[in-house]
Scaffold this active site. Structure first.
Site, PDB file in Angstrom:
ATOM      1  N   LYS A  29       0.900  -1.181  -0.071  1.00 32.70           N
ATOM      2  CA  LYS A  29       0.151   0.082  -0.005  1.00 32.70           C
ATOM      3  C   LYS A  29       0.772   1.116   0.026  1.00 32.70           C
ATOM      4  O   LYS A  29       0.672   2.319  -0.549  1.00 32.70           O
ATOM      5  CB  LYS A  29      -0.871   0.011   1.407  1.00 32.70           C
ATOM      6  CG  LYS A  29      -2.110  -0.878   1.079  1.00 32.70           C
ATOM      7  CD  LYS A  29      -3.077  -1.040   2.134  1.00 32.70           C
ATOM      8  CE  LYS A  29      -4.090  -2.115   2.104  1.00 32.70           C
ATOM      9  NZ  LYS A  29      -5.189  -1.995   2.960  1.00 32.70           N
ATOM     10  N   LYS A  32     -10.630  -3.790  -4.876  1.00 27.64           N
ATOM     11  CA  LYS A  32     -11.316  -2.694  -5.089  1.00 27.64           C
ATOM     12  C   LYS A  32     -10.732  -1.318  -5.181  1.00 27.64           C
ATOM     13  O   LYS A  32     -11.280  -0.497  -5.945  1.00 27.64           O
ATOM     14  CB  LYS A  32     -12.709  -2.237  -4.119  1.00 27.64           C
ATOM     15  CG  LYS A  32     -11.921  -2.184  -2.585  1.00 27.64           C
ATOM     16  CD  LYS A  32     -13.217  -2.058  -1.594  1.00 27.64           C
ATOM     17  CE  LYS A  32     -12.587  -1.870  -0.411  1.00 27.64           C
ATOM     18  NZ  LYS A  32     -12.347  -3.260   0.288  1.00 27.64           N
ATOM     19  N   LYS A  51      -4.340 -10.205  -6.913  1.00 27.95           N
ATOM     20  CA  LYS A  51      -5.568 -10.327  -6.124  1.00 27.95           C
ATOM     21  C   LYS A  51      -6.552  -9.043  -6.470  1.00 27.95           C
ATOM     22  O   LYS A  51      -6.267  -8.092  -7.301  1.00 27.95           O
ATOM     23  CB  LYS A  51      -5.492 -10.068  -4.660  1.00 27.95           C
ATOM     24  CG  LYS A  51      -6.869 -10.244  -3.924  1.00 27.95           C
ATOM     25  CD  LYS A  51      -6.609  -9.612  -2.684  1.00 27.95           C
ATOM     26  CE  LYS A  51      -7.836  -9.283  -1.846  1.00 27.95           C
ATOM     27  NZ  LYS A  51      -7.652  -8.458  -0.615  1.00 27.95           N
TER      28      LYS A  51
END
Length: 331
Positions: free
Chosen positions: A115, A201, A198
């Site tokens: 992230k 969203k 993966k």
């Protein structure tokens, strides 16, 4: 909470649209496990503010997340459903766990590294501390089991390590949770155009994702465009056939048919017809889910009542753990 049942904890962030991956990995199992466990379902809004949120949209996302819980079969009379920030004990325990977790343990968390690369201009301490708050979420309710997707296993392992450390120092003060992944393959649904990563969203390419509220045409288009390969043979091989393997995972998870059975079923099926079958299996689930979702979405007072009751019930359980820890810490 019934004394005869063990406690199952699970949580999802209200950070936007939930995906088919969220549904297959966690939400689809909630209805069934609530008869076997004392289930505690959190809407993890504190985790979501590691990125900036629009206030009105954020509040709507919280209620929409609850509406999706209910549409998926979660029964508020059987399970506790609440918003994380409405139970302040999460933050209390978070600080206690901060003081029992090491910097070196956090720096090894792979999600923080991933992230940080996605949003290098907002590498805040909350993002770094995220796994400790998650540990607090779990340990606060003396959770016996935690239902998570594959990407959260490392975080639950850290929660287990912290729990063992607390128990070593102070006696049996918290339950060491077990990890529950109901479907090993289905717990990790991959991106449609890039099936080695993966489905998320937060992906910048929306064609990689099927959202739970995507309409009929959108689902048809996204599956039709999904990456496969050139040999037109349907079998499970995540290394050489990641696209087909991902579609097999989706179909298997939604229909309850094992992948080995599907490989035999589709031995003479073309990719085009296989994609049509996968599309239909998705639509069979999503159209029913969406109908129920919009029914609950329009009942805001009912949704708010569920969250108020859930927060009250969760707080009673949370205070027991906080008091126990305060006692052993001398607070």
């Amino acid at each position: 909470m019934g004394l005869s049942k063990s406690i199952m904890f699970s949580a999802i962030q209200p950070s936007g649209k939930l995906t088919l991956g969220n549904y297959i990995g966690t939400i689809s199992h909630w209805m069934h496990i609530q008869d076997m466990y004392n289930c505690i379902y959190s809407i993890a809004d504190l985790h979501a503010i590691t990125v900036n949120q629009d206030k009105k949209l954020f509040q709507q996302n919280i209620l929409d997340t609850l509406a999706l819980y209910l549409a998926s079969g979660v029964n508020p009379k059987k399970s506790i459903i609440f918003v994380q920030s409405e139970v302040q004990e999460h933050c209390q325990l978070n600080w206690i766990l901060n003081c029992h977790t090491y910097f070196g343990e956090l720096i090894r968390m792979t999600q923080f590294k991933q992230k940080s690369k996605i949003n290098p201009n907002n590498i805040n301490i909350g993002l770094f501390n995220y796994p400790i708050l998650m540990a607090a979420d779990i340990l606060l309710y003396q959770s016996d089991t935690v239902l998570v997707g594959h990407d959260q296993i490392q975080h639950v392992e850290l929660a287990r390590k912290i729990a063992k450390r607390l128990n070593f120092l102070y006696g049996q003060v918290v339950t060491v949770p077990k990890i529950y992944i109901p479907n090993k393959n289905g717990s990790k649904i991959m991106a449609l155009l890039n099936p080695i990563k993966k489905m998320s969203k937060s992906d910048s390419n929306l064609n990689n994702i099927i959202f739970l509220l995507d309409d009929h045409k959108c689902v048809v288009k996204k599956i039709a465009r999904s990456i496969t390969d050139s040999d037109n043979k349907i079998f499970y091989d995540t290394v050489n056939k990641p696209g087909i393997s991902n579609l097999l995972n989706i179909y298997s998870s939604l229909t309850g048919t094992s992948i080995s059975v599907l490989e035999n079923m589709f031995v003479n099926t073309t990719y085009k017809n296989f994609k049509l079958l996968v599309t239909q299996s998705i639509l069979d689930i999503l159209l029913k889910l969406q109908e129920k979702f919009f029914y609950f979405k329009n009942k805001k007072d009912y949704l708010r009542d569920i969250l108020d009751i859930g927060a009250s019930l969760a707080k009673k359980e949370a205070q027991k753990t906080i008091q126990k820890l305060y006692n052993v810490l001398g607070l």
